[in-house]
Design an enzyme around this catalytic site. Structure first.
Site, PDB file in Angstrom:
ATOM      1  N   LYS A 136      18.198  -4.060 -14.165  1.00 52.59           N
ATOM      2  CA  LYS A 136      19.064  -4.303 -13.008  1.00 52.59           C
ATOM      3  C   LYS A 136      19.725  -5.677 -13.125  1.00 52.59           C
ATOM      4  O   LYS A 136      19.057  -6.659 -13.509  1.00 52.59           O
ATOM      5  CB  LYS A 136      18.251  -4.218 -11.713  1.00 52.59           C
ATOM      6  CG  LYS A 136      17.815  -2.808 -11.383  1.00 52.59           C
ATOM      7  CD  LYS A 136      18.996  -1.957 -10.945  1.00 52.59           C
ATOM      8  CE  LYS A 136      18.596  -0.513 -10.772  1.00 52.59           C
ATOM      9  NZ  LYS A 136      19.758   0.347 -10.520  1.00 52.59           N
ATOM     10  N   ASP A 139      22.388  -2.361 -15.383  1.00 56.02           N
ATOM     11  CA  ASP A 139      22.998  -1.652 -14.249  1.00 56.02           C
ATOM     12  C   ASP A 139      23.350  -2.620 -13.123  1.00 56.02           C
ATOM     13  O   ASP A 139      22.461  -3.219 -12.516  1.00 56.02           O
ATOM     14  CB  ASP A 139      22.012  -0.583 -13.737  1.00 56.02           C
ATOM     15  CG  ASP A 139      22.613   0.285 -12.640  1.00 56.02           C
ATOM     16  OD1 ASP A 139      23.824   0.151 -12.369  1.00 56.02           O
ATOM     17  OD2 ASP A 139      21.872   1.102 -12.059  1.00 56.02           O
ATOM     18  N   GLU A 193      25.952  -0.112 -17.315  1.00 60.62           N
ATOM     19  CA  GLU A 193      25.947   0.944 -16.298  1.00 60.62           C
ATOM     20  C   GLU A 193      26.694   0.473 -15.055  1.00 60.62           C
ATOM     21  O   GLU A 193      26.372  -0.579 -14.500  1.00 60.62           O
ATOM     22  CB  GLU A 193      24.511   1.349 -15.933  1.00 60.62           C
ATOM     23  CG  GLU A 193      24.479   2.403 -14.821  1.00 60.62           C
ATOM     24  CD  GLU A 193      23.084   2.957 -14.539  1.00 60.62           C
ATOM     25  OE1 GLU A 193      22.156   2.748 -15.351  1.00 60.62           O
ATOM     26  OE2 GLU A 193      22.945   3.619 -13.499  1.00 60.62           O
ATOM     27  N   ASP A 250      27.476   5.906 -12.806  1.00 59.17           N
ATOM     28  CA  ASP A 250      26.485   6.398 -11.845  1.00 59.17           C
ATOM     29  C   ASP A 250      27.193   6.638 -10.505  1.00 59.17           C
ATOM     30  O   ASP A 250      27.723   7.730 -10.255  1.00 59.17           O
ATOM     31  CB  ASP A 250      25.321   5.403 -11.728  1.00 59.17           C
ATOM     32  CG  ASP A 250      24.188   5.927 -10.862  1.00 59.17           C
ATOM     33  OD1 ASP A 250      24.347   7.000 -10.247  1.00 59.17           O
ATOM     34  OD2 ASP A 250      23.128   5.275 -10.772  1.00 59.17           O
ATOM     35  N   LYS A 307      22.585  12.654 -10.218  1.00 52.82           N
ATOM     36  CA  LYS A 307      21.589  12.488  -9.158  1.00 52.82           C
ATOM     37  C   LYS A 307      21.761  13.615  -8.137  1.00 52.82           C
ATOM     38  O   LYS A 307      22.882  13.853  -7.650  1.00 52.82           O
ATOM     39  CB  LYS A 307      21.754  11.133  -8.468  1.00 52.82           C
ATOM     40  CG  LYS A 307      21.339   9.939  -9.343  1.00 52.82           C
ATOM     41  CD  LYS A 307      21.518   8.652  -8.558  1.00 52.82           C
ATOM     42  CE  LYS A 307      20.665   7.509  -9.065  1.00 52.82           C
ATOM     43  NZ  LYS A 307      21.197   6.780 -10.196  1.00 52.82           N
TER      44      LYS A 307
HETATM   45  C1  0XW Z   1      19.019   4.534  -7.828  1.00 53.09           C
HETATM   46  N1  0XW Z   1      18.226   3.595  -8.568  1.00 53.09           N
HETATM   47  C2  0XW Z   1      18.251   2.306  -7.922  1.00 53.09           C
HETATM   48  C3  0XW Z   1      16.842   4.103  -8.602  1.00 53.09           C
HETATM   49  C4  0XW Z   1      16.639   4.803  -9.889  1.00 53.09           C
HETATM   50  O1  0XW Z   1      15.575   4.256 -10.587  1.00 53.09           O
HETATM   51  C5  0XW Z   1      17.922   4.588 -10.653  1.00 53.09           C
HETATM   52  C6  0XW Z   1      18.611   3.481  -9.998  1.00 53.09           C
HETATM   53  C7  0XW Z   1      20.103   3.446 -10.296  1.00 53.09           C
HETATM   54  O2  0XW Z   1      20.899   2.911  -9.518  1.00 53.09           O
HETATM   55  O3  0XW Z   1      20.521   3.938 -11.354  1.00 53.09           O
HETATM   56 MG    MG Z   2      22.505   3.313 -11.547  1.00 54.47          MG
END
Ligand code: 0XW
Ligand code: MG
Length: 366
Positions: free
Chosen positions: A163, A193, A218, A241, A265
């Site tokens: 992150k 990310d 990401e 994402d 997701k």
């Molecule tokens: C949604 N998140 C914060 C939780 C998962 O671990 C993946 C992550 C993301 O943003 O990719």
């Molecule tokens: Mg993500």
């Protein structure tokens, strides 16, 4: 078979470790909405949606009113054949993919139980023996993140999500990526990310500073256009994402050349039925898939595992065991990671047993 009752619970989930993302987002304490669809045969289907505040255009308190709005279409309907039911729901209420996701999940659970088959069979059959999980590392000090990566690697993890952007300091993000790569060595797949939290300029500066590290970026920015700009300016592979959330945005990300990988997701797209179609597109486009949900416990994890297990290995990058990050466990028999991989449940439907004692009193009954 007819649907007779919809029951919703709000179950507070607590993350085992504080989880920081860009723009002050966290998911330390998040209520998960659990749905049970009951039928006149006694069969039950389970669904789950857990909102990270600010992550999607959705909030947890919005889930129950949306389910209530859709209840007239569901009550009395035959739940067998989820795509047909979802088609009617989509005609009745546009949008609201997060609330549709937990309904769709429960319909697939019911359909699998009625057929006495695990969901992965209904989704095309088992394509992989087990799946790699990635480990997500909270955005803290670089050396602390490196330690977390080492701990996970010692447990067999070979894919990491790092992150970035929690302190809006692009040089700290460079240090994070360098520290994690130095710790895990060459080979493991890892990606930084930003959860939309960087400007194209910041992300480009970071990307250029770590160009030699074999890293994927990401979702640095809030739009596909900006992400495509960063992809071109850095030459680094990119995972989309937040901005890839339906078929048109998948087409757009691919056309703009910035979707080497994508997070499919469940609650972002609207459930298993939509992801089934999205995954066919990714296979055709050659996009590597991470099949998961935003957050949640055992029910969302099990649904992700069935989709992942029925995806050809050539397109499946990884899946996410969200149940690893939170307490309580809602279905204690759901699979957990072992040596960096996870198996799919073998029982009918989702193949897990929800623990009623964890749910508490229902929040809504329709
Ligand atoms: C949604 N998140 C914060 C939780 C998962 O671990 C993946 C992550 C993301 O943003 O990719
Ligand atoms: Mg993500």
């Amino acid at each position: 078979m007819k649907i007779t009752k919809l029951t919703l619970w709000d179950v507070p989930l607590t993350a085992h470790e504080t989880y920081y993302m860009a723009d002050g987002k966290t998911c330390d304490d998040t209520p998960s909405v659990i749905l049970c669809i009951e039928t006149d045969t006694g069969l039950q289907g389970w669904g789950e949606y857990c909102a990270i505040p600010g992550y999607l255009p959705a909030y947890w308190r919005g889930t129950a009113p949306a389910v209530e709005e859709m209840a007239p279409v569901l009550l009395g309907a035959d739940p067998i054949g989820p795509a047909a039911v979802m088609d009617r729901l989509n005609a009745y209420l546009q949008g609201h993919p997060y609330a549709k996701s937990l309904i769709d999940m429960a319909l697939w659970d019911l359909t699998g139980k009625a057929a006495n088959l695990p969901l992965y069979t209904l989704l095309g059959g088992r394509m992989v023996a087990d799946m790699p999980v990635y480990h997500s590392i909270t955005c803290v000090a670089p050396e602390e993140m490196a330690r977390m990566a080492r701990d996970a690697q010692d447990q067999g993890i070979t894919q990491f999500q790092v992150k970035l952007g929690a302190d809006a300091d692009w040089q700290a993000d460079v240090e994070r990526l360098k520290a994690v790569r130095a710790e895990v060595g060459a080979g493991p797949l890892f990606y930084g990310d930003w959860n939309c939290g960087a400007s194209a300029l910041e992300a480009t500066r970071v990307g250029r500073a770590v160009r030699d590290l074999d890293v994927m970026l990401e979702q640095p920015c809030a739009t596909i256009e900006e992400c495509a700009h960063v992809r071109r300016a850095t030459g680094l592979p990119m995972k989309l994402d937040e901005t890839a959330h339906d078929i048109p945005t998948l087409l757009d990300g691919h056309a703009k050349g910035c979707m080497d990988a994508v997070a499919l997701k469940l609650s972002k797209f609207g459930g298993i039925s939509v992801i089934r179609a999205a995954r066919e597109m990714c296979l055709i486009q050659g996009t590597q898939m991470c099949i998961e949900d935003c957050w949640g416990s055992d029910i969302t994890t099990a649904a992700s595992l069935h989709l992942a297990a029925s995806t050809p290995a050539r397109g499946l990058m990884n899946t996410c065991d969200l149940n690893h990050y939170v307490a309580p466990r809602i279905a204690p028999d759901a699979p957990v990671r072992q040596d960096g991989r996870i198996a799919v449940p073998e029982g009918p439907g989702l193949g897990i047993t929800v623990d009623d004692a964890v749910l508490g009193a229902p929040a809504h009954i329709f």
